[in-house]
Design an enzyme around this catalytic site. Structure first.
Site, short mmCIF file in Angstrom:
data_model
loop_
_atom_site.label_atom_id
_atom_site.label_comp_id
_atom_site.label_asym_id
_atom_site.label_seq_id
_atom_site.Cartn_x
_atom_site.Cartn_y
_atom_site.Cartn_z
N THR A 1 17.38 -1.11 -3.79
CA THR A 1 18.70 -1.62 -4.15
C THR A 1 19.20 -2.50 -3.00
OG1 THR A 1 19.10 0.41 -5.38
CG2 THR A 1 21.03 -0.91 -4.85
N CYS B 1 13.29 5.82 -7.53
CA CYS B 1 13.40 4.84 -8.62
C CYS B 1 14.52 5.04 -9.63
CB CYS B 1 12.07 4.73 -9.33
SG CYS B 1 10.82 4.03 -8.24
N ALA C 1 12.67 2.65 -19.77
CA ALA C 1 11.96 3.94 -19.77
C ALA C 1 12.56 4.86 -18.71
CB ALA C 1 10.46 3.72 -19.50
N ALA D 1 0.84 -1.20 0.00
CA ALA D 1 0.00 0.00 0.00
C ALA D 1 0.88 1.25 0.00
CB ALA D 1 -0.92 0.00 1.23
N LYS E 1 17.94 3.62 -8.53
CA LYS E 1 17.87 2.18 -8.26
C LYS E 1 17.63 1.40 -9.55
CE LYS E 1 13.17 1.01 -6.94
NZ LYS E 1 12.70 0.19 -8.04
N PHE F 1 11.89 15.55 -3.29
CA PHE F 1 12.75 15.32 -4.46
C PHE F 1 12.20 15.99 -5.70
CE2 PHE F 1 10.93 12.14 -7.42
CZ PHE F 1 9.83 11.70 -6.70
P1 NAD Z 1 6.63 1.92 -1.12
O1 NAD Z 1 7.79 1.61 -0.30
O2 NAD Z 1 5.94 3.24 -1.00
O3 NAD Z 1 5.49 0.82 -0.88
C1 NAD Z 1 5.75 -0.55 -0.80
C2 NAD Z 1 4.87 -1.14 0.30
O4 NAD Z 1 4.98 -2.57 0.27
C3 NAD Z 1 5.25 -0.70 1.71
O5 NAD Z 1 4.15 -0.06 2.33
C4 NAD Z 1 5.65 -2.01 2.42
O6 NAD Z 1 5.28 -2.05 3.78
C5 NAD Z 1 4.87 -3.03 1.61
N1 NAD Z 1 5.37 -4.40 1.72
C6 NAD Z 1 6.66 -4.84 1.64
N2 NAD Z 1 6.70 -6.18 1.78
C7 NAD Z 1 5.42 -6.60 1.94
C8 NAD Z 1 4.81 -7.89 2.13
N3 NAD Z 1 5.53 -9.00 2.16
N4 NAD Z 1 3.47 -7.94 2.26
C9 NAD Z 1 2.72 -6.82 2.22
N5 NAD Z 1 3.24 -5.58 2.05
C10 NAD Z 1 4.57 -5.47 1.91
O7 NAD Z 1 7.06 1.67 -2.64
P2 NAD Z 1 6.45 2.34 -3.96
O8 NAD Z 1 7.06 3.67 -4.19
O9 NAD Z 1 4.97 2.19 -3.94
O10 NAD Z 1 7.08 1.37 -5.06
C11 NAD Z 1 6.63 0.04 -5.21
C12 NAD Z 1 7.20 -0.52 -6.50
O11 NAD Z 1 6.70 0.25 -7.61
C13 NAD Z 1 8.72 -0.44 -6.61
O12 NAD Z 1 9.17 -1.58 -7.30
C14 NAD Z 1 8.97 0.80 -7.45
O13 NAD Z 1 10.17 0.70 -8.19
C15 NAD Z 1 7.78 0.78 -8.38
N6 NAD Z 1 7.37 2.11 -8.89
C16 NAD Z 1 7.32 3.18 -8.04
C17 NAD Z 1 6.86 4.42 -8.52
C18 NAD Z 1 6.79 5.65 -7.63
O14 NAD Z 1 6.50 6.72 -8.14
N7 NAD Z 1 7.02 5.55 -6.34
C19 NAD Z 1 6.44 4.52 -9.85
C20 NAD Z 1 6.50 3.40 -10.67
C21 NAD Z 1 6.95 2.18 -10.17
C1 UGA Z 2 9.76 8.72 -12.51
C2 UGA Z 2 9.20 8.56 -13.93
O1 UGA Z 2 8.91 9.85 -14.48
C3 UGA Z 2 7.93 7.72 -13.92
O2 UGA Z 2 7.49 7.49 -15.25
C4 UGA Z 2 8.23 6.38 -13.23
O3 UGA Z 2 7.04 5.61 -13.15
C5 UGA Z 2 8.77 6.63 -11.84
O4 UGA Z 2 9.97 7.45 -11.92
C6 UGA Z 2 9.17 5.39 -11.12
O5 UGA Z 2 9.42 4.38 -11.72
O6 UGA Z 2 9.24 5.52 -9.90
P1 UGA Z 2 9.20 10.28 -10.44
O7 UGA Z 2 10.53 9.85 -9.96
O8 UGA Z 2 8.05 10.18 -9.52
O9 UGA Z 2 8.80 9.46 -11.76
O10 UGA Z 2 9.27 11.81 -10.91
P2 UGA Z 2 9.93 12.54 -12.18
O11 UGA Z 2 9.00 13.59 -12.62
O12 UGA Z 2 10.38 11.59 -13.21
O13 UGA Z 2 11.19 13.26 -11.54
C7 UGA Z 2 12.31 12.52 -11.11
C8 UGA Z 2 13.43 13.46 -10.72
O14 UGA Z 2 13.96 14.11 -11.88
C9 UGA Z 2 12.98 14.57 -9.78
O15 UGA Z 2 13.99 14.80 -8.83
C10 UGA Z 2 12.84 15.76 -10.71
O16 UGA Z 2 12.98 17.00 -10.06
C11 UGA Z 2 13.98 15.51 -11.68
N1 UGA Z 2 13.82 16.18 -12.99
C12 UGA Z 2 12.77 15.88 -13.78
C13 UGA Z 2 14.77 17.09 -13.41
O17 UGA Z 2 15.74 17.36 -12.69
N2 UGA Z 2 14.63 17.70 -14.64
C14 UGA Z 2 13.58 17.41 -15.45
O18 UGA Z 2 13.52 17.99 -16.56
C15 UGA Z 2 12.63 16.49 -15.03
#
Ligand code: NAD
Ligand code: UGA
Length: 458
Positions: free
Chosen positions: A93, A275, A222, A12, A278, A337
């Protein structure tokens, strides 16, 4: 109309919460449950103060929660009662053992797979929502289908592309939805079941499918491409400072080439977030594992430039402020960030603060949404840090302001009034090129933008 479905999401977090809230909102006939091992997080999802700040999320959750959206810690019941399971646990990581500092730590994913196996009484579709190394689905299939009791699991890859701060928009109007599956009869059927969910609000032509390994890899690639653009423009910003060019003008001219495009060319103190770094390191590790050293080096350089940019920012501050920061008060505008999120994971502000403290500066941290996380990030930091939400008050008595997050509110502050309350000579280091630099200079500030000549009164 598509049939009612029962959907579970394990994890969540920043992805699981908003993604499931969107599905529940767009598909009122579905029942969506989100579970997590963290009881505090679940309690927050069930309260008026959600665990994450994301514009538009409060309203989305409030409308669906208790109707067809549920947050719970009962993972066992969740697995038993649902037949479509998204897994959105964290994949940080690895911090230990082989691949430490590079590879993805898959322990949470594997634990989840084993829980799914332990509690399932019927066949299920298991969907990788987390970002994972290529071929993770193979390992998942092997664990999940290790029993011979007639229960079968189809593993799909459905990476998430939302960005924080714009997550609700990104989920509502995604550029694409990617679904990877095995290209067997079962795999294709599972793929269609998932596509049906998204088709409730996403046009069919935007729901694309591929083989499962392409899908897993596309997510890493991506993010690597996006981060590479930022490192490219940041590398150019260093050159602009030497060559008296203006990085904003260069980015505009370059970005108007339709083959290059204008987005993601804002020079900055470096990318942060949980992300980019990592996922690139994960890609680098994969390449090295396959013996592709040159490919690995190429992608690793994106992270190296990002580190360089942050270090450069500190060195510029030091140089501009007469090579000593000891005892000086430095105000940070922004700690998240990026703007519109409370997330501070891998925020360059953490690095900048630590480096300022090493220089024995006093740091005043200001941010409209991220102070709670900033306090946690800096808990062990030796030195003097204070936290002031109001950016005007935070700058009082400071020698310099370092703008680190591009919050819109910083554009609209009374800089004349702020200048009066600061120590002189007063400095602004604009790590986001957000402010009107000429105006700041006219007020009396010594202004150091990124990738542009400084405007100083010396
Ligand atoms: P997060 O740390 O916010 O959430 C992950 C959750 O999973 C935590 O609340 C944790 O307690 C829970 N968890 C861990 N092990 C568990 C288990 N065994 N059972 C139930 N719950 C468990 O992470 P996030 O930012 O939501 O990212 C999740 C994944 O999505 C990562 O792989 C990340 O790379 C990917 N992702 C993140 C973003 C983003 O913007 N944050 C965008 C795209 C993809
Ligand atoms: C990024 C990707 O944009 C998403 O598509 C992806 O799903 C996500 O990572 C993920 O896998 O977690 P996010 O990290 O939430 O999303 O935010 P971004 O808008 O991509 O910004 C990332 C970092 O780059 C920030 O620190 C932002 O300030 C910086 N940034 C972005 C710059 O310094 N310059 C830019 O022109 C754009």
């Amino acid at each position: 109309m598509t049939s009612a479905k029962k959907i579970l999401c394990i994890g969540a977090g920043y992805v699981g919460g908003p993604t499931m809230a969107m599905i529940a909102s767009k598909c009122p006939r579905y029942r969506v449950t989100v579970v997590d091992i963290d009881p505090e997080r679940i309690a927050a999802w069930n309260s008026d103060e959600l665990p994450i700040y994301e514009p538009g999320l409060d309203q989305l959750v409030a409308a669906a929660r208790g109707r067809n959206l549920f947050f719970s810690t009962d993972i066992e019941a969740g697995i038993r009662e649902n037949d479509i399971i998204f897994v959105s646990v964290n994949t940080p990581t690895k911090a230990f053992g082989l691949g430490a500092g590079m590879a993805a730590d898959l322990q949470y994913w594997e634990k989840t797979a084993r829980q799914i196996l332990a509690f399932s009484e019927s066949s299920k579709i298991v969907i990788e929502k987390s970002t994972l190394p290529v071929k993770t689905a193979l390992a998942m299939e092997r664990i999940l289908n290790s029993r011979t009791n007639g229960v079968f699991f189809d593993v799909l890859s459905n990476p998430e592309f939302l960005a924080e701060g714009t997550a609700i928009h990104d989920l509502e109007q995604p550029d694409r939805i990617l679904i990877g599956s095995r290209e067997t009869e079962r795999g294709l059927k599972a793929r269609e079941t998932l596509a049906e969910i998204y088709a409730n609000w996403v046009p069919r032509e935007k729901i694309i499918t591929s083989n499962i390994w392409s899908s897993e890899l596309s997510k890493l690639v991506a993010n690597a491409f996006l981060a590479q653009r930022i490192s490219s423009i940041n590398a150019v910003s260093a050159l602009c400072e030497k060559a008296e060019a203006d990085v904003t003008e260069v980015a505009r001219a370059v970005g108007m080439d339709s083959r290059i495009g204008a987005k993601f060319l804002n020079a900055s103190i470096g990318f942060g977030g949980s992300c980019f770094k990592k996922d690139i390191l994960n890609l680098v590790y994969l390449c090295r594992n396959y013996g592709l050293e040159e490919v690995a080096d190429y992608w690793e350089s994106v992270v190296k430039i990002n580190d360089y940019q942050q270090e450069r920012f500190i060195r510029n501050m030091l140089g501009a402020m007469f090579n000593t920061l000891a005892g000086k008060r430095i105000c940070l505008w922004g700690f998240a960030f990026k703007a519109n999120t409370s997330d501070t994971r891998e925020s360059p502000a953490i690095f900048v603060t630590r480096r300022l403290l090493v220089e024995r500066a006093e740091v005043v941290v200001s941010d409209p949404k991220a102070l709670k996380n900033a306090r946690i990030d800096l808990a062990g930091a030796a030195g003097r840090v204070s936290y002031v939400e109001d950016p005007v008050r935070a700058a009082e008595g400071c020698h310099a302001i370092a703008l680190l997050t591009e919050w819109d509110l910083y554009r609209h502050l009374d800089l004349r009034k702020i200048f009066k309350t600061m120590e002189k000579p007063a400095f602004i280091f604009d790590g986001r090129n957000l402010l009107d630099h000429r105006r700041c200079f006219d007020i009396g500030f010594n202004v150091y933008p990124l990738g542009k000549p400084p405007l100083t009164h010396f």
